[in-house]
Design a protein around this motif. Structure first.
Motif, mmCIF file in Angstrom:
data_model
loop_
_atom_site.group_PDB
_atom_site.id
_atom_site.type_symbol
_atom_site.label_atom_id
_atom_site.label_comp_id
_atom_site.label_asym_id
_atom_site.label_seq_id
_atom_site.Cartn_x
_atom_site.Cartn_y
_atom_site.Cartn_z
ATOM 1 N N PRO A 86 22.259 0.573 -16.828
ATOM 2 C CA PRO A 86 23.381 1.066 -16.020
ATOM 3 C C PRO A 86 23.633 0.230 -14.764
ATOM 4 O O PRO A 86 24.745 0.216 -14.248
ATOM 5 N N LEU A 87 22.577 -0.417 -14.258
ATOM 6 C CA LEU A 87 22.700 -1.116 -12.975
ATOM 7 C C LEU A 87 22.284 -2.577 -13.080
ATOM 8 O O LEU A 87 21.377 -2.936 -13.830
ATOM 9 N N ARG A 88 22.969 -3.410 -12.303
ATOM 10 C CA ARG A 88 22.621 -4.833 -12.169
ATOM 11 C C ARG A 88 22.769 -5.160 -10.692
ATOM 12 O O ARG A 88 23.855 -4.963 -10.130
ATOM 13 N N ARG A 89 21.715 -5.586 -10.086
ATOM 14 C CA ARG A 89 21.701 -5.848 -8.631
ATOM 15 C C ARG A 89 22.260 -4.669 -7.846
ATOM 16 O O ARG A 89 23.069 -4.831 -6.923
ATOM 17 N N GLY A 90 21.838 -3.471 -8.259
ATOM 18 C CA GLY A 90 22.206 -2.266 -7.524
ATOM 19 C C GLY A 90 23.635 -1.785 -7.757
ATOM 20 O O GLY A 90 24.053 -0.766 -7.199
ATOM 21 N N GLN A 91 24.410 -2.506 -8.561
ATOM 22 C CA GLN A 91 25.803 -2.120 -8.831
ATOM 23 C C GLN A 91 25.950 -1.761 -10.318
ATOM 24 O O GLN A 91 25.119 -2.128 -11.131
ATOM 25 N N ASP A 92 27.056 -1.076 -10.626
ATOM 26 C CA ASP A 92 27.340 -0.772 -12.031
ATOM 27 C C ASP A 92 27.345 -2.047 -12.863
ATOM 28 O O ASP A 92 27.877 -3.079 -12.432
ATOM 29 N N THR A 93 26.775 -1.967 -14.067
ATOM 30 C CA THR A 93 26.895 -3.100 -14.984
ATOM 31 C C THR A 93 28.336 -3.168 -15.516
ATOM 32 O O THR A 93 29.087 -2.199 -15.410
ATOM 33 N N VAL A 94 28.678 -4.309 -16.081
ATOM 34 C CA VAL A 94 30.059 -4.527 -16.533
ATOM 35 C C VAL A 94 30.464 -3.509 -17.609
ATOM 36 O O VAL A 94 31.563 -2.958 -17.569
ATOM 37 N N HIS A 95 29.548 -3.220 -18.550
ATOM 38 C CA HIS A 95 29.946 -2.294 -19.632
ATOM 39 C C HIS A 95 30.083 -0.864 -19.112
ATOM 40 O O HIS A 95 30.800 -0.060 -19.712
ATOM 41 N N ILE A 96 29.404 -0.528 -18.023
ATOM 42 C CA ILE A 96 29.590 0.796 -17.417
ATOM 43 C C ILE A 96 30.965 0.849 -16.740
ATOM 44 O O ILE A 96 31.692 1.828 -16.841
ATOM 45 N N LYS A 97 31.306 -0.238 -16.083
ATOM 46 C CA LYS A 97 32.540 -0.258 -15.281
ATOM 47 C C LYS A 97 33.786 -0.450 -16.152
ATOM 48 O O LYS A 97 34.824 0.132 -15.896
ATOM 49 N N TRP A 98 33.683 -1.311 -17.191
ATOM 50 C CA TRP A 98 34.878 -1.616 -18.001
ATOM 51 C C TRP A 98 34.767 -1.193 -19.471
ATOM 52 O O TRP A 98 35.705 -1.393 -20.226
ATOM 53 N N GLY A 99 33.619 -0.666 -19.870
ATOM 54 C CA GLY A 99 33.429 -0.286 -21.275
ATOM 55 C C GLY A 99 32.782 -1.409 -22.072
ATOM 56 O O GLY A 99 32.866 -2.582 -21.706
ATOM 57 N N VAL A 100 32.139 -1.021 -23.186
ATOM 58 C CA VAL A 100 31.345 -1.978 -23.966
ATOM 59 C C VAL A 100 32.233 -3.064 -24.573
ATOM 60 O O VAL A 100 31.918 -4.259 -24.494
ATOM 61 N N ASN A 101 33.367 -2.672 -25.172
ATOM 62 C CA ASN A 101 34.213 -3.678 -25.834
ATOM 63 C C ASN A 101 34.685 -4.741 -24.851
ATOM 64 O O ASN A 101 34.667 -5.943 -25.147
ATOM 65 N N ASN A 102 35.091 -4.281 -23.680
ATOM 66 C CA ASN A 102 35.526 -5.225 -22.660
ATOM 67 C C ASN A 102 34.389 -6.141 -22.218
ATOM 68 O O ASN A 102 34.588 -7.331 -21.959
ATOM 69 N N ALA A 103 33.204 -5.563 -22.125
ATOM 70 C CA ALA A 103 32.043 -6.353 -21.682
ATOM 71 C C ALA A 103 31.685 -7.416 -22.722
ATOM 72 O O ALA A 103 31.299 -8.539 -22.373
ATOM 73 N N ILE A 104 31.820 -7.057 -24.001
ATOM 74 C CA ILE A 104 31.556 -8.058 -25.050
ATOM 75 C C ILE A 104 32.538 -9.220 -24.887
ATOM 76 O O ILE A 104 32.155 -10.388 -24.843
ATOM 77 N N LEU A 105 33.822 -8.867 -24.749
ATOM 78 C CA LEU A 105 34.864 -9.895 -24.763
ATOM 79 C C LEU A 105 34.873 -10.732 -23.477
ATOM 80 O O LEU A 105 35.071 -11.958 -23.532
ATOM 81 N N SER A 106 34.640 -10.095 -22.332
ATOM 82 C CA SER A 106 34.560 -10.871 -21.089
ATOM 83 C C SER A 106 33.371 -11.825 -21.147
ATOM 84 O O SER A 106 33.445 -12.954 -20.661
#
Lengths: 322, 322
Positions: A86-106
């Protein structure tokens, strides 16, 4: 030659200057987001340092450094999906913030961005640099695969573990240093020596990570001390303990895996580590990798004094407290 | 020059000859699996054809063709995850067979494999080829992003749709043809003309796909006719109908979106397509793209007779029934 601090500034400034396309915004916003979450920028700084060993100004290696840092951050996005983090350097991870599909594609398009940076290198070194980058990227993927597979296994050996962290973490450090050397105009031999330095230093760095998780100063560590213990993560320390532990201690260890009283679990397993001198064994293993690294660095055919900045950085990273 | 059939054989043989590493087997098995699922190999064949326009033997362009086919299959793996698709060419998708995490990671390493193929190209064209490949790959990612975003929207315009299929599908056809031209030693102008041919042909190809889904011969089509209608997919046909439909027909259309009696839904929406002459409008739009494509091809500065094979292939693909 620049100081470490100046090189970090160089990287930070270069990252801030990158202009990703504005649309589709959901494709590119996650890239700016993760690239600007910060971090120590160890890999690009090592790359720039490596290039400066050979009388090349770090500014000439900045595109290679951006390629490595972009690739590294791409792997963080995809690893965080796979690890369900859920967290990366104390912040939301990309897939938490934008969703898994978006995180795959980004992540996918970041791999393209990394290659775009590389393509800006001079024609005379392009093929060599690409070969180094591709081998590095392939190794990192293999390391992540092994890491995932090891989570499903209870019989991982120390040798397998060292090979996994070599691929997942150390190959990228070695690849960054070799890439810096290539851009710097090093001979093939010197570029390989710097690869060897980086790879073995990377293994030592990861082993120090394993040690800090248990023995770090809670105030300075920045993460929860004992996090690896809570999650039963198969670090060097746990695998070494499993190798040595016997009789009632073995029963005790195995009973702790399912203990949900985390403070008690941390205390109990740390006691076992102390009893079996696991910290010393891990430090010895780390020093063994460091020795190989520094022996490789000695072989690099340049004035010894030019290596000082790199040696200092390496030592400070190993002596780090977080 | 080789025939289309010979070029297909060349690609199939080259794909069978690729030796991926044996371990970690779960990382590399999915790559062999998807690469050998078959398909028409349209993109690599067009790339090879493009190289042969300039008196270059297709065998010299095989690494570029493998890069494009590997990249294409990588996008299929990741798209299938995002689209939650269970089947690809009648077989289990990679994420169904190996799990989502594995599918993400095997896709990632395929992107590296694609770049490895490219890196084998001659130094003299390497930078140019990489630039073309990176622009292509970036466009494809942008297209997939738009496709995902359009699924959440009800106000997608025809212009936006054409731009989406341009990025998602046609840029890769254009990129493949341009890459073939670069390897073949074409002038920059001719390489751009072939890009334009490929991109516009790619748009026509996708529009034909939209038409076939509704008007294909059920025996020859190979997939369920009306599949796009069942899933309310916003194809050119549906978007055009939404633009034109009025009054009671609009009420009828909107009532059909949630109709779970699929044969009735297909019949009802196909009737609306017929009533509003949507097929003719789609064919016109397809022909418009084809005209632009063939005009670009005419500009390529080579003997007209050398273009025959390419023209024949393009026409047969547009006249295809599946």
């Amino acid at each position: 030659m620049h100081t470490i601090f100046e090189l970090q500034q160089l990287i930070e400034t270069a990252i801030k200057k990158i202009e990703y396309p504005a649309i589709p915004s959901k494709l590119y916003e996650p890239i700016s987001y993760i690239m600007r979450l910060g971090g120590k920028r160890i890999r690009p700084v090592l790359l720039l340092l490596s290039s400066e060993l050979f009388n090349t100004d770090a500014n000439e290696a900045i595109e290679a450094a951006l390629a490595i840092e972009t690739f590294h951050n791409f792997t963080l996005i995809h690893d965080d999906i796979m690890d369900n983090a859920p967290l990366r350097r104390g912040q939301d991870t990309v897939h938490i913030k934008w969703g898994v599909n978006n995180a795959i594609l980004s992540g996918d398009v970041m791999m393209v961005e990394a290659n775009k940076h590389l393509t800006n290198l001079d024609n005379s070194i392009l093929k060599n640099a690409l070969h180094c980058f591709n081998m590095t990227a392939q190794g990192v993927c293999e390391g992540q695969q092994l890491d995932m597979e090891f989570e499903q296994r209870t019989d991982v050996s120390i040798v397998e573990y060292i090979n996994m962290i070599r691929l997942k973490t150390a190959v990228l450090v070695g690849g960054a240093m070799k890439l810096g050397a290539i851009v710097g105009g090093a001979s093939d031999e010197d570029a390989e020596h710097l690869y060897d330095f980086g790879e073995n230093f990377g293994i030592a760095f990861q082993l120090q990570d394993d040690i800090l998780d248990v023995y770090g100063d809670p105030v300075k560590f920045g993460k929860q001390v004992g996090g690896d213990i809570i999650s039963n993560k198969q670090t060097f320390l746990l695998l070494k303990l499993k190798e040595l532990v016997k009789d009632s201690d073995l029963v005790l260890l195995e009973s702790q895996y399912s203990n949900i009283d985390y403070p008690a679990k941390i205390e109990s397993i740390t006691n076992l580590y102390n009893q079996y001198k696991i910290r010393d064994l891990a430090v010895n293993e780390m020093k063994r990798s460091l020795d190989i690294a520094f022996t490789a660095l000695e072989k690099v055919n340049i004035e010894a004094v030019r290596k000082n900045e790199l040696i200092q950085l390496a030592e400070s990273l190993i002596d780090r407290e977080n």
